[in-house]
Design a protein around this motif. Structure first.
Motif, PDB file in Angstrom:
ATOM      1  N   LEU A   1       0.827  -1.190   0.000  1.00 22.41           N
ATOM      2  CA  LEU A   1       0.000   0.000   0.000  1.00 22.41           C
ATOM      3  C   LEU A   1       0.863   1.242   0.000  1.00 22.41           C
ATOM      4  O   LEU A   1       1.939   1.261   0.568  1.00 22.41           O
ATOM      5  CB  LEU A   1      -0.902   0.018   1.239  1.00 22.41           C
ATOM      6  CG  LEU A   1      -1.952  -1.077   1.342  1.00 22.41           C
ATOM      7  CD1 LEU A   1      -2.670  -0.989   2.672  1.00 22.41           C
ATOM      8  CD2 LEU A   1      -2.937  -1.013   0.215  1.00 22.41           C
ATOM      9  N   ALA A   2       0.354   2.268  -0.627  1.00 26.18           N
ATOM     10  CA  ALA A   2       1.043   3.553  -0.653  1.00 26.18           C
ATOM     11  C   ALA A   2       0.381   4.456   0.387  1.00 26.18           C
ATOM     12  O   ALA A   2      -0.715   4.957   0.188  1.00 26.18           O
ATOM     13  CB  ALA A   2       0.957   4.169  -2.039  1.00 26.18           C
ATOM     14  N   SER A   3       1.047   4.629   1.523  1.00 26.34           N
ATOM     15  CA  SER A   3       0.421   5.336   2.641  1.00 26.34           C
ATOM     16  C   SER A   3       0.074   6.794   2.376  1.00 26.34           C
ATOM     17  O   SER A   3      -0.937   7.256   2.890  1.00 26.34           O
ATOM     18  CB  SER A   3       1.281   5.209   3.899  1.00 26.34           C
ATOM     19  OG  SER A   3       2.572   5.676   3.666  1.00 26.34           O
ATOM     20  N   PRO A   4       0.819   7.574   1.608  1.00 21.94           N
ATOM     21  CA  PRO A   4       0.398   8.969   1.412  1.00 21.94           C
ATOM     22  C   PRO A   4      -0.939   9.087   0.677  1.00 21.94           C
ATOM     23  O   PRO A   4      -1.689  10.012   0.908  1.00 21.94           O
ATOM     24  CB  PRO A   4       1.513   9.591   0.575  1.00 21.94           C
ATOM     25  CG  PRO A   4       2.659   8.670   0.686  1.00 21.94           C
ATOM     26  CD  PRO A   4       2.115   7.316   0.991  1.00 21.94           C
ATOM     27  N   GLU A   5      -1.254   8.134  -0.183  1.00 28.19           N
ATOM     28  CA  GLU A   5      -2.497   8.182  -0.944  1.00 28.19           C
ATOM     29  C   GLU A   5      -3.669   7.528  -0.220  1.00 28.19           C
ATOM     30  O   GLU A   5      -4.796   7.606  -0.666  1.00 28.19           O
ATOM     31  CB  GLU A   5      -2.324   7.516  -2.315  1.00 28.19           C
ATOM     32  CG  GLU A   5      -1.451   8.299  -3.268  1.00 28.19           C
ATOM     33  CD  GLU A   5       0.038   8.018  -3.056  1.00 28.19           C
ATOM     34  OE1 GLU A   5       0.372   7.012  -2.418  1.00 28.19           O
ATOM     35  OE2 GLU A   5       0.858   8.810  -3.535  1.00 28.19           O
ATOM     36  N   THR A   6      -3.430   6.859   0.888  1.00 31.80           N
ATOM     37  CA  THR A   6      -4.492   6.215   1.642  1.00 31.80           C
ATOM     38  C   THR A   6      -5.316   7.282   2.354  1.00 31.80           C
ATOM     39  O   THR A   6      -4.780   8.229   2.900  1.00 31.80           O
ATOM     40  CB  THR A   6      -3.903   5.228   2.670  1.00 31.80           C
ATOM     41  OG1 THR A   6      -3.180   4.227   1.952  1.00 31.80           O
ATOM     42  CG2 THR A   6      -4.966   4.566   3.495  1.00 31.80           C
ATOM     43  N   SER A   7      -6.659   7.124   2.336  1.00 36.32           N
ATOM     44  CA  SER A   7      -7.526   8.115   2.973  1.00 36.32           C
ATOM     45  C   SER A   7      -8.600   7.425   3.797  1.00 36.32           C
ATOM     46  O   SER A   7      -8.955   6.279   3.547  1.00 36.32           O
ATOM     47  CB  SER A   7      -8.180   9.005   1.917  1.00 36.32           C
ATOM     48  OG  SER A   7      -9.001   8.223   1.069  1.00 36.32           O
ATOM     49  N   VAL A   8      -9.119   8.133   4.783  1.00 40.70           N
ATOM     50  CA  VAL A   8     -10.190   7.623   5.640  1.00 40.70           C
ATOM     51  C   VAL A   8     -11.236   8.713   5.774  1.00 40.70           C
ATOM     52  O   VAL A   8     -10.917   9.871   6.033  1.00 40.70           O
ATOM     53  CB  VAL A   8      -9.658   7.227   7.037  1.00 40.70           C
ATOM     54  CG1 VAL A   8     -10.795   6.770   7.934  1.00 40.70           C
ATOM     55  CG2 VAL A   8      -8.599   6.150   6.929  1.00 40.70           C
ATOM     56  N   SER A   9     -12.510   8.335   5.599  1.00 43.54           N
ATOM     57  CA  SER A   9     -13.627   9.256   5.774  1.00 43.54           C
ATOM     58  C   SER A   9     -14.643   8.586   6.688  1.00 43.54           C
ATOM     59  O   SER A   9     -15.140   7.505   6.376  1.00 43.54           O
ATOM     60  CB  SER A   9     -14.259   9.580   4.419  1.00 43.54           C
ATOM     61  OG  SER A   9     -15.406  10.380   4.597  1.00 43.54           O
ATOM     62  N   VAL A  10     -14.951   9.213   7.818  1.00 45.54           N
ATOM     63  CA  VAL A  10     -15.859   8.624   8.804  1.00 45.54           C
ATOM     64  C   VAL A  10     -17.056   9.537   8.990  1.00 45.54           C
ATOM     65  O   VAL A  10     -16.910  10.744   9.192  1.00 45.54           O
ATOM     66  CB  VAL A  10     -15.142   8.401  10.152  1.00 45.54           C
ATOM     67  CG1 VAL A  10     -16.094   7.808  11.169  1.00 45.54           C
ATOM     68  CG2 VAL A  10     -13.923   7.510   9.974  1.00 45.54           C
ATOM     69  N   ALA A  11     -18.261   8.959   8.925  1.00 47.55           N
ATOM     70  CA  ALA A  11     -19.512   9.676   9.176  1.00 47.55           C
ATOM     71  C   ALA A  11     -20.256   8.945  10.290  1.00 47.55           C
ATOM     72  O   ALA A  11     -19.795   7.918  10.800  1.00 47.55           O
ATOM     73  CB  ALA A  11     -20.345   9.732   7.907  1.00 47.55           C
ATOM     74  N   ALA A  12     -21.410   9.447  10.668  1.00 47.93           N
ATOM     75  CA  ALA A  12     -22.172   8.863  11.773  1.00 47.93           C
ATOM     76  C   ALA A  12     -22.528   7.396  11.534  1.00 47.93           C
ATOM     77  O   ALA A  12     -22.486   6.587  12.455  1.00 47.93           O
ATOM     78  CB  ALA A  12     -23.437   9.681  12.006  1.00 47.93           C
ATOM     79  N   PRO A  23       3.932   2.062  -5.650  1.00 48.10           N
ATOM     80  CA  PRO A  23       4.537   2.077  -6.986  1.00 48.10           C
ATOM     81  C   PRO A  23       5.207   0.723  -7.278  1.00 48.10           C
ATOM     82  O   PRO A  23       5.824   0.125  -6.425  1.00 48.10           O
ATOM     83  CB  PRO A  23       5.580   3.198  -6.894  1.00 48.10           C
ATOM     84  CG  PRO A  23       5.109   4.068  -5.777  1.00 48.10           C
ATOM     85  CD  PRO A  23       4.428   3.145  -4.803  1.00 48.10           C
ATOM     86  N   GLY A  24       5.016   0.274  -8.493  1.00 44.47           N
ATOM     87  CA  GLY A  24       5.609  -0.999  -8.889  1.00 44.47           C
ATOM     88  C   GLY A  24       4.698  -2.189  -8.666  1.00 44.47           C
ATOM     89  O   GLY A  24       4.955  -3.272  -9.151  1.00 44.47           O
TER      90      GLY A  24
END
Length: 91
Positions: A1-12, A23-24
């Motif tokens: 996994l490429a950690s800078p591009e990983t995202s988290v979105s949390v809602a109720a 990469p690669g």
């Protein structure tokens, strides 16, 4: 996994996690696992032609099927997968 591009979105009532390959690292992901902790993970398959064929093979024809039943099964081809649709052709 490429950690800078990983995202988290949390809602109720929902959470979304965006993952990016390092990469690669090439080729489609076949499956992913999720759960509250490592001892209770559930496995899910991504939609691909191979995964659809495998799933339908187990659902439509259990291991006791005859050869003629296997030959009469429909051919399933995944044509397109996007965020808002999937296109599958049956022959």
């Amino acid at each position: 996994l490429a950690s800078p591009e990983t995202s988290v979105s949390v809602a109720a009532h929902n959470a979304a996690i965006g993952l990016a390959k390092a990469p690669g690292c090439t080729g489609p992901w076949e499956k992913f696992c999720f759960g509250l902790d490592a001892s209770a993970l559930q496995e899910r398959l991504f939609v691909s032609e191979e995964n659809v064929d495998g799933f339908l093979g187990t659902v439509l024809c259990p291991s006791v099927c005859s050869q003629s039943a296997l030959e009469s099964q429909p051919l399933i081809e995944v044509l397109d997968v996007s965020e808002d649709r999937i296109q599958i052709r049956l022959k």
